[in-house]
Design an enzyme around this catalytic site. Structure first.
Site, PDB file in Angstrom:
ATOM      1  N   TYR A   1       0.923  18.767  12.129  1.00 22.31           N
ATOM      2  CA  TYR A   1       0.444  19.396  10.892  1.00 22.31           C
ATOM      3  C   TYR A   1       1.623  19.659   9.965  1.00 22.31           C
ATOM      4  O   TYR A   1       1.591  19.307   8.778  1.00 22.31           O
ATOM      5  CB  TYR A   1      -0.286  20.696  11.208  1.00 22.31           C
ATOM      6  CG  TYR A   1      -0.499  21.569   9.988  1.00 22.31           C
ATOM      7  CD1 TYR A   1      -1.414  21.197   9.002  1.00 22.31           C
ATOM      8  CD2 TYR A   1       0.228  22.746   9.808  1.00 22.31           C
ATOM      9  CE1 TYR A   1      -1.599  21.979   7.866  1.00 22.31           C
ATOM     10  CE2 TYR A   1       0.053  23.527   8.684  1.00 22.31           C
ATOM     11  CZ  TYR A   1      -0.862  23.147   7.720  1.00 22.31           C
ATOM     12  OH  TYR A   1      -1.023  23.914   6.589  1.00 22.31           O
TER      13      TYR A   1
ATOM     14  N   LYS B   1       2.212  17.614   6.397  1.00 24.97           N
ATOM     15  CA  LYS B   1       2.281  18.381   5.147  1.00 24.97           C
ATOM     16  C   LYS B   1       3.613  18.126   4.444  1.00 24.97           C
ATOM     17  O   LYS B   1       3.673  18.051   3.209  1.00 24.97           O
ATOM     18  CB  LYS B   1       2.110  19.875   5.427  1.00 24.97           C
ATOM     19  CG  LYS B   1       0.700  20.289   5.807  1.00 24.97           C
ATOM     20  CD  LYS B   1      -0.305  20.082   4.673  1.00 24.97           C
ATOM     21  CE  LYS B   1      -0.145  21.079   3.556  1.00 24.97           C
ATOM     22  NZ  LYS B   1      -1.181  20.915   2.502  1.00 24.97           N
TER      23      LYS B   1
END
Length: 501
Positions: free
Chosen positions: A250, A254
């Site tokens: 994650y 990002k």
């Protein structure tokens, strides 16, 4: 004689948003929903085009009504407008059926043309935030979608600003003070480690194209019926993150989303907001409002139920938490500031508490221990747990051994009290130990993180805002009283809105 803030007129938040048309993704999510509510309640915005994942106009209208308009979050706005509330929000909120992972964001041609012509501001709040999700889903939502949306933004005729919601944890395993600077394509923790050495940088640079190629090849090789594709792609995600120096995929995806935005933006004025761990609202629109089981909440609940006797962390390390309304207000104020100037640059804002109002992990657990000693999480008289203080470990094997022993002893005493079958107790203990260990592994990155997020841009924003703006858009994290926040606001909010006690 020194002039007051008000004599300067502040940033001009209300003036900027007056009549502006906004296109927002992720408005049914926690942050996006709070942003929409705050903008509607506190500014004179024009229309807000809301991209909602749906296959038809009927479905998108239903989701707008059920997940946004009828949400308890909009209670203050509902009270403000009274009988005209429904007509007000339906005039302001324009639902658009689409999908961030599809070409043209899944919108029909009429919607595309209207938004390209009318929109002044784009806010990208949609993302895949599941730390343990598949690599293909994370890349599609967190890398390809921002790229797709920025290319769309460059075709909007009246665009003043592109705002992207990221996370402070894109900074990987850095230590010390992390500055508010854009990420460039290819940058990774492993590159920095190599560059700090004596020889040339030999570690491969991070590249979205290479990761997409790897993903395509991996998906092709996982077509064997004996392979669990989901588990395979989750494992691949973690392997790639660790390879480049991130704690999970994650954070890495990002980061890549930021990189691709910065790389292709051209002259589009761009704002990147990087919040730390977002939790419930501190005061606005009302204290304790939260949607979903947020980052640290499974830890709070497990501890409150007596099922988390130990934690993998340095107790003196700070855990960086920020209430949602302060994230929202900082985003709105920064949008106004950079939307007015329209400089073709990338501006980055950390929205975090650790730099100005640090909360140590040991203090966090002490605060929630105080709460649960006086306010039990028990669901029956047989689950009235004696909440013990947490024990900290820096070694997983030691933590695992201690956790198994503590949970087993607790269940043995409970078994003797209520006469539960021993085989059932063993099964329950095994499951609870596994869950406690999983939680500790999941949050290990925050338990030993020795970095602090510099908030210089947010501090400048604070100085530039007028007294009136500060009353309406509070962004000062030094005003957070952590004991009050957790014991009187956040945990009661969790129990009401998420755990349904």
């Amino acid at each position: 004689m020194e002039e007051s803030r008000d004599s300067y007129g502040g940033i001009g938040i209300i003036e900027f948003f007056k009549g502006k048309n906004i296109f927002i993704t992720g408005a049914t999510g926690f942050l996006g929903k709070v942003l929409v509510e705050k903008i509607l309640r506190s500014t004179l915005v024009g229309k807000i085009y809301v991209l909602i994942k749906a296959k038809s106009k009927e479905e998108v209208a239903d989701r707008l009504t059920n997940e946004i308009i009828n949400s308890e979050l909009f209670k203050c706005l509902r009270e403000k407008h009274g009988k005209s509330y429904a007509s007000f929000v339906r005039e302001k909120l324009i639902p658009i059926a689409g999908n961030i992972t599809e070409p043209n964001l899944g919108m029909d041609n009429d919607s595309v043309n209207v938004i390209m012509k009318e929109v002044d501001l784009i806010i990208e709040s949609a993302a895949c935030a599941n730390i343990n999700d598949r690599y293909d889903l994370l890349i599609d939502s967190n890398c390809n979608a921002p790229q797709r949306l920025m290319r769309f933004a460059k075709s909007c005729k009246n665009l003043k600003l592109f705002a992207h919601i990221s996370t402070a944890y894109v900074n990987a395993r850095n230590e010390g003070l992390i500055l508010e600077e854009p990420l460039t394509m290819g940058e990774s923790m492993r590159n920095k480690e190599d560059e700090n050495g004596t020889g040339p940088c030999s570690f491969p640079r991070l590249d979205l194209g290479d990761e997409l190629w790897l993903l395509t090849r991996s998906c092709a090789s996982s077509q064997d019926e004996s392979v669990d594709v989901t588990e395979y792609l989750r494992k691949l995600a973690q392997e790639r993150a660790e390879f480049y120096g991130w704690d999970n995929a994650y954070q890495m995806t990002k980061a890549m989303g930021e990189m691709v935005i910065h790389e292709i933006k051209g002259d589009v004025p761009t704002l990147i907001i990087r919040p730390s761990i977002i939790e419930s609202c501190y005061q606005d629109p009302f204290p304790g409002w939260i949607q979903g089981n947020r980052v640290i909440d499974p830890v709070i609940r497990s501890f409150g139920k007596g099922q988390l006797p130990a934690f993998l962390a340095d107790p003196q390390v700070c855990i960086d938490i920020v209430p949602m309304d302060m994230v929202t207000n900082t985003t709105i104020a920064a949008i106004a500031k950079h939307g007015i100037s329209m400089k073709p640059e990338t501006s980055v804002y950390h929205v975090a508490s650790g730099d100005k109002n640090p909360l140590k992990i040991c203090d966090f657990f002490e605060i929630i221990h105080e709460y649960f000693v006086s306010t039990s999480f028990a669901s029956s008289k047989h689950e009235s747990h004696a909440i013990r203080k947490i024990k900290f470990f820096n070694n997983f094997n030691d933590l695992s051994e201690y956790t198994r022993r503590e949970i087993w002893e607790h269940h043995q005493s409970r078994n003797n009290a209520v006469g539960t079958d021993e085989k059932i107790v063993q099964k329950q203990c095994k499951a609870k130990v596994a869950y406690a260990e999983q939680l500790c592994k999941l949050y290990e990155f925050s338990g030993f993180m020795k970095a602090r997020f510099h908030t210089g841009n947010t501090q400048k924003l604070l100085q530039e805002m007028s007294e009136e703006e500060l009353l309406s858009f509070e962004i000062d994290v030094t005003k957070i009283e952590w004991r009050k926040y957790f014991q009187e606001i956040h945990i009661p909010g969790l129990r009401k809105n998420v755990f349904n006690d």
